[in-house]
Design an enzyme around this catalytic site. Structure first.
Site, PDB file in Angstrom:
ATOM      1  N   THR A   1       0.781  -1.273  -0.146  1.00 49.44           N
ATOM      2  CA  THR A   1       0.149   0.059  -0.188  1.00 49.44           C
ATOM      3  C   THR A   1       0.829   1.506  -0.044  1.00 49.44           C
ATOM      4  O   THR A   1       0.461   2.268  -0.597  1.00 49.44           O
ATOM      5  CB  THR A   1      -1.139  -0.160   1.417  1.00 49.44           C
ATOM      6  OG1 THR A   1      -0.141  -0.228   2.499  1.00 49.44           O
ATOM      7  CG2 THR A   1      -1.804  -1.191   1.070  1.00 49.44           C
ATOM      8  N   CYS A   2       1.947   1.176   0.521  1.00 49.07           N
ATOM      9  CA  CYS A   2       2.832   2.329   0.616  1.00 49.07           C
ATOM     10  C   CYS A   2       3.339   2.870  -0.841  1.00 49.07           C
ATOM     11  O   CYS A   2       3.448   4.179  -1.220  1.00 49.07           O
ATOM     12  CB  CYS A   2       4.332   2.076   1.244  1.00 49.07           C
ATOM     13  SG  CYS A   2       3.913   1.730   3.050  1.00 49.07           S
ATOM     14  N   PHE A   3       3.217   2.091  -1.822  1.00 53.89           N
ATOM     15  CA  PHE A   3       3.618   2.249  -3.242  1.00 53.89           C
ATOM     16  C   PHE A   3       2.757   2.062  -4.141  1.00 53.89           C
ATOM     17  O   PHE A   3       2.678   1.855  -5.367  1.00 53.89           O
ATOM     18  CB  PHE A   3       5.038   1.417  -3.665  1.00 53.89           C
ATOM     19  CG  PHE A   3       6.071   1.220  -2.692  1.00 53.89           C
ATOM     20  CD1 PHE A   3       6.823   2.297  -2.271  1.00 53.89           C
ATOM     21  CD2 PHE A   3       6.569   0.256  -1.771  1.00 53.89           C
ATOM     22  CE1 PHE A   3       8.071   2.350  -1.597  1.00 53.89           C
ATOM     23  CE2 PHE A   3       7.424   0.140  -0.854  1.00 53.89           C
ATOM     24  CZ  PHE A   3       8.027   1.458  -0.607  1.00 53.89           C
TER      25      PHE A   3
END
Length: 869
Positions: free
Chosen positions: A834-836
Site C-alpha cells: 500500500t505504501c507504493f
C-alpha cells in the site's frame, strides 16, 4: 597652545567657540578681515540639514569635476565675529588653503577644520572638487579639541585621507604611516573601528558620534572610490560600504537606527546619481534603509526622515515594477519583478501610507482629484497623494494585462495536456497585496481592485496554488473568498498546517494493537508533546510486518471511524446525513470525554496534514463554531431537522395567533441528560416569559444558542485546542476554518462523493511484468467494472489504504497506481504494497479464477482488515 591674529593673541579653543558639530552653511558678507558682530547667527544647530528628496540634493563634490578652472574669492569665518577673505584658483587644494590660513592667523594646520555646505573639506580635494563657488562662505573650527569626539574625528579623517591616497595611487598602496602598523589598517577595518566606538547607552552621544561620519564627507569619498576604474579600489570601496551598512543593522542596537538612517540615506543618494538604480550596491543600501524604516519615527516635524524623503524611492520602485511587468507580459521566460524590488516597495509604502493618513486625518477614503472641502485640515502631501493614486492605477492596469496573459496560457496548455510554466509571475501576488493596501486609501479604488480580482479569478487561483508560500500573509486574499476556488482555498489552508518531514528520526512512532485501537491511539496522541507530532507520524500494528505511509493511511481511516462511531458517545450523526457529525452534548457520560475531544482535534489536524481522506465530515453547526461564526437557524437544518422545522413555523406563524398564546411556549428548553429529563431556562425568569410575536425571534435564537452552542461549548473548545496544538497556536486554528467554506472541508476530510470511475482508475495505472494488452489485464478491468460501489472502495483500500479518493479523483493521489505480475502459484490471493500503491497477482489462467480471488479480497472483513486475515 595659542596663535596670533594680526593684532591679538587668542587660545586655540577661542577659534572653536562654536560647537564643532555646527555644520550649517554660512553666507558671510564681509569683504575683509574685520570685527563683525552679525557675521554669524547667535546660535547654531547641532544637527545636520534635514534630508531632502534625491532630485533636490546637490551633486557630490567628488563626483563632478567638469567645471572650468577659475580664480575664486571666498570667505572663511574664523570666529563668531571675524571673517577672512581669501583668493585662490579652483585647482588649488584644500591643504593649500589651510596653509594660507596658518600664514595669516598662526593657527596650526593640524588644528584646522574647514566646513562647507555642512561637510568637512579634505586636504586632498581641490576647491573645484568641493564645488566651492565664487563668494562662497566657509567655516573654520578647531579640529580635535573642540569636539566631544576627538578620537572619532581623528579616525574618520584618517579614513578619508586613506581613501584619497588609494584613489590617487594606482595600483593602490597604503601610505607609509599605515604600512608601519601590524597588521596594516584597511578602510574596512577602520570604519568597523569607528562604528564600534559608537556610544550604546547615550542617544545624544551616539547621535553626535554618527553625525561625524556624514559631516566628514566619508560617504562621498567611499562612493568616489567605488566608481574608480581600478578594480581593487572599487572592490575595497564595495566591501567597506557593505561593512558600514551591515554594521548599522547588526553591530548597533535598534534604538540607534534613527541616527543611522542619515548615513544610509546619503549612500543611497550618492550611489543613485553615480551608479544608477540597477547597481547592486545601491540596491543593498536602498533595501537596508527600507528595513530600518520599521523602527524609526517618520515625519517632517519629529522624525529624521519624512514622506518627501522616502517617496522618491516609492516612485522609483513603482516605475521599476511597472517596467518589469510589461517585460514579463511579453515573454514567458522573463524573470519578471524581483523579490528585492517588491520587498523594498512594501517597506517604503508602509510609512508612506501612514504619513498620508495622518496628513488628511484619515476617516474615509480620499477622493481624487483632491478637494480641500474633503478635509478638516490643509493637505501638505497633495502631490504625493496624487502620485500614489497614479501608481495604483498604473500597476493595477499592468497586472490585469499580465493576469489575462496567464489565463490565455493556462487555457492553451490545458488543451495540449501540458504543464503551465511562467517564470516571471512569481511576485504578482505580492504586488497585488500592496495594491490592495493602497486601494483602501482612495475612494472607489478598493471596489476597482476587487473587480479586477474577480474578473481574473482563474489567474489568481493559478498564482495562489503555484506561488503562495507559507511565509506569506494571505489574509488579504480571503477578505473576498469569491475570487478563489476550492483548490486555491485548500492550498491556503494547508499552508497553515506543518509540513510532514521526511527524516525518519524526527517522526513520532506508534505501535498499536488493532484490538485496542482507540485506547492505545489516545495514549500515543493525547499524551504526546505537540511539537513531536508536528514532524509527522510513523505507524505500525503489533504482530504485523507492514510499515510506511500505507499503514499510516489505514490507521487514520480506522481511528477516525472509531472516534466518530456514535456508540462511543463523542459525536452525534445528523439524522438526514449519517456522514455528518457534531459533538454530543451527552458525551460527559465518559469522565475523559473532554480529553478525547482534544485527542480528536489532534487526529483530524494530523489527517489533514498528511492529506488522508477519512470518510467523515463536520456538520455546519460544528464547522461554524470552529470558524468563530454565529450559529443561525439555517445552520441547524441537518443537525436537527425537527427543531429547524419547528422554529421556522414559529417565525412564520400569524402574529395574532402567536399573541393569543397559540404556541403555549415560555423561554425554557427541555433536555434529556443521563436518562432523565430536565427543564432549563433560556434566560433569567424564562419560565414566566411567554413567547409572543415581538420576542419569538429572541426565543428561537436563544433556543439555538442553548442547544447548539452552550450545550457543547466545552467539547468544541477542547477539540479546537487539540486542532490548534498541531498548528502551534489557536489563532491559526480559527483562521484555518475561516478561509474555507463548509463544503471545502467536506472534500478535504471525506474526499470525492462520486462513484469511482473505472476509466479514470485504468488511466492512472501502470504495469510491471504485464502489458496493457495482456488478457489478464483485460479480465481484471472487466471484473472491476462489474463490481458494486462498495466492492470498488474495498479493492482500492486493499490496494492503497485509501477508501475515499481526493476530490480530483485518481489524479489527486500522490502517485500513480501499479499492477505487478508475480511468479506465485495460481491458488495465491492477490497481495499489495500500500505504501507504493502496488497490487500484485500471478497470471491467473482464467477469468473465473481471477474473479474468485478478487471476490475474496473485496469482502469488507478482508480488504479492510488484511493485517489480521
Amino acid at each position: 597652545m595659542s596663535s596670533s591674529l594680526s593684532n591679538s593673541k587668542r587660545k586655540l579653543d577661542d577659534y572653536a567657540a562654536d560647537d564643532a558639530l555646527s555644520l550649517l552653511p554660512l553666507n558671510p558678507t564681509a569683504t575683509r578681515m574685520r570685527k563683525d558682530q552679525n557675521a554669524l547667527p547667535s546660535s547654531s544647530s547641532n544637527s545636520p540639514p534635514s534630508p531632502r528628496p534625491l532630485a533636490s540634493r546637490h551633486r557630490s563634490p567628488f563626483l563632478d569635476s567638469s567645471r572650468s578652472l577659475t580664480r575664486l574669492q571666498f570667505f572663511v569665518r574664523i570666529l563668531s565675529d571675524y571673517t577672512l577673505v581669501l583668493h585662490a584658483d579652483s585647482s588649488d587644494t584644500i591643504k593649500s588653503i589651510h596653509e594660507k590660513i596658518h600664514s595669516i592667523t598662526g593657527i596650526p594646520i593640524i588644528e584646522q577644520r574647514l566646513i562647507y555646505r555642512g561637510k568637512q573639506l579634505q586636504w586632498e580635494q581641490t576647491l573645484d572638487e568641493c564645488m566651492v563657488q565664487n563668494d562662497a562662505g566657509l567655516h573654520l573650527v578647531g579640529r580635535m579639541r573642540s569636539t566631544e569626539h576627538p578620537q572619532a574625528w581623528q579616525l574618520i579623517n584618517d579614513v578619508v585621507s586613506l581613501i584619497f591616497y588609494l584613489y590617487k595611487n594606482n595600483p593602490p598602496r597604503p601610505p607609509p604611516s599605515l604600512l608601519a602598523l601590524s597588521p596594516p589598517k584597511t578602510v574596512k577595518s577602520m570604519l568597523l573601528e569607528f562604528l564600534s566606538m559608537t556610544p550604546r547607552n547615550d542617544s545624544d552621544q551616539a547621535s553626535g558620534h554618527l553625525q561625524i561620519f556624514n559631516a566628514s564627507s566619508a560617504p562621498a569619498a567611499l562612493v568616489m572610490l567605488y566608481m574608480s576604474s581600478h578594480r581593487p579600489n572599487k572592490e575595497a570601496a564595495d566591501d567597506a560600504i557593505r561593512q558600514v551598512i551591515s554594521s548599522c543593522k547588526t553591530i548597533l542596537p535598534k534604538h540607534t537606527y534613527h541616527q543611522c538612517v542619515p548615513i544610509v540615506m546619503e549612500f543611497c543618494r550618492l550611489l543613485n546619481r553615480a551608479a544608477g538604480t540597477d547597481d547592486k550596491l545601491y540596491g543593498l543600501c536602498r533595501s537596508s534603509l527600507g528595513t530600518m524604516l520599521e523602527y524609526i519615527e517618520i515625519g517632517e516635524k519629529n522624525g529624521v526622515i519624512g514622506l518627501r524623503d522616502i517617496f522618491p524611492f516609492v516612485s522609483e520602485l513603482a516605475a521599476k515594477l511597472s517596467h518589469d511587468l510589461v517585460v514579463s507580459m511579453e515573454s514567458t521566460t522573463s524573470p519578471g519583478p524581483s523579490l528585492d524590488d517588491v520587498t523594498d516597495f512594501s517597506a517604503y509604502l508602509a510609512p508612506a501610507r501612514s504619513e498620508i493618513k495622518k496628513d488628511v486625518g484619515f476617516s474615509s477614503p480620499i477622493g481624487v482629484p483632491l478637494s480641500e472641502e474633503c478635509f478638516n485640515v490643509s493637505v501638505c502631501y497633495a502631490d504625493e497623494i496624487i502620485l500614489l493614486h497614479g501608481i495604483f492605477i498604473d500597476l493595477l492596469s499592468k497586472l490585469e494585462k499580465c493576469l489575462v496573459k496567464i489565463e490565455e496560457l493556462v487555457d492553451l496548455v490545458m488543451q495540449q495536456d501540458g504543464e503551465v510554466v511562467m517564470v516571471g509571475c512569481c511576485q504578482y501576488l505580492a504586488i497585488l497585496k500592496e495594491l490592495n493596501k493602497i486601494s483602501q486609501l482612495y475612494y472607489g479604488c478598493e471596489e476597482m481592485f476587487w473587480e479586477v480580482m474577480k474578473r481574473r479569478k482563474g489567474a489568481i487561483c493559478y498564482l495562489i496554488v503555484r506561488y503562495a508560500k507559507r511565509s506569506d500573509d494571505h489574509k488579504w486574499i480571503l477578505q473576498y473568498k469569491e475570487v478563489t476556488n476550492f483548490e486555491a482555498r485548500r492550498h491556503l489552508a494547508m499552508m497553515m498546517l506543518p509540513e510532514v518531514k521526511d527524516e525518519y528520526d524526527d517522526l513520532h512512532e506508534m505501535l498499536i494493537d488493532r484490538s485496542h485501537l482507540l485506547a492505545e491511539s489516545f495514549e500515543y496522541i493525547a499524551r504526546a508533546d505537540a511539537e513531536s507530532l508536528r514532524a509527522g507520524l510513523f505507524m505500525e500494528f503489533k504482530n504485523e510486518e507492514a510499515t510506511g505511509p500505507g499503514v499510516l493511511r489505514e490507521w487514520f481511516f480506522l481511528v477516525c471511524q472509531a472516534i466518530f462511531n456514535p456508540e462511543n458517545a463523542l459525536f452525534v450523526a445528523c439524522p438526514n446525513d449519517r456522514r455528518r457529525f457534531f459533538p454530543n452534548p451527552a458525551s460527559k457520560v465518559d469522565p475523559l470525554h473532554l480529553e478525547y475531544f482534544s485527542f480528536s482535534g489532534r487526529v483530524i489536524a494530523l489527517a489533514l496534514m498528511h492529506k488522508v481522506q477519512v470518510g467523515v465530515v463536520f456538520d455546519r453547526v460544528f464547522f461554524s463554531q470552529l470558524a468563530g461564526h454565529t450559529i443561525t437557524l439555517e445552520d441547524i437544518r441537518d443537525a436537527d431537522p425537527f427543531l429547524y422545522s419547528s422554529c421556522k413555523q414559529i417565525l412564520e406563524m400569524d402574529s395574532e395567533a402567536v399573541d393569543q398564546d397559540a404556541l403555549g411556549l415560555t423561554f425554557v428548553h427541555e433536555i434529556e441528560e443521563l436518562g432523565t429529563r430536565k427543564v432549563v431556562e433560556l434566560c433569567p425568569g424564562g419560565r414566566s416569559m411567554v413567547v409572543n410575536s415581538k420576542n419569538r425571534r429572541q426565543y428561537v435564537d436563544s433556543l439555538i444558542q442553548h442547544r447548539f452552542v452552550i450545550a457543547i461549548a466545552e467539547q468544541v473548545a477542547h477539540f479546537a485546542q487539540g486542532f490548534a496544538d498541531i498548528m502551534s497556536c489557536r489563532r491559526l486554528q480559527r483562521s484555518f476554518f475561516q478561509c474555507l467554506d463548509p463544503e471545502d472541508l467536506d472534500w478535504m476530510l471525506h474526499g470525492s462523493e462520486r462513484e469511482i470511475s473505472v476509466d479514470d482508475w485504468k488511466a492512472h495505472t501502470e504495469y510491471h511484468g504485464f502489458v496493457e494488452t495482456d488478457v489478464q489485464i483485460s479480465w481484471f478491468w472487466k471484473i472491476v467494472g462489474r463490481m458494486t460501489r462498495e466492492q470498488k472502495k474495498v479493492l482500492l483500500f486493499f490496494w492503497t489504504s485509501i477508501k475515499y479518493l481526493p476530490v480530483e479523483g485518481f489524479s489527486g493521489l500522490a502517485s500513480r497506481l501499479y499492477i505487478y505480475r508475480t511468479s506465485e502459484s495460481f491458488d495465491r490471493l492477490p497481495s499489495s504494497h500500500t505504501c507504493f500503491y502496488r497490487l500484485c497477482f500471478p497470471a491467473y489462467p482464467t477469468i473465473t479464477v481471477m474473479q474468485d480471488r478478487l471476490r475474496i479480497i473485496t469482502q469488507e472483513h478482508v480488504g479492510c482488515s488484511f493485517g489480521t486475515w
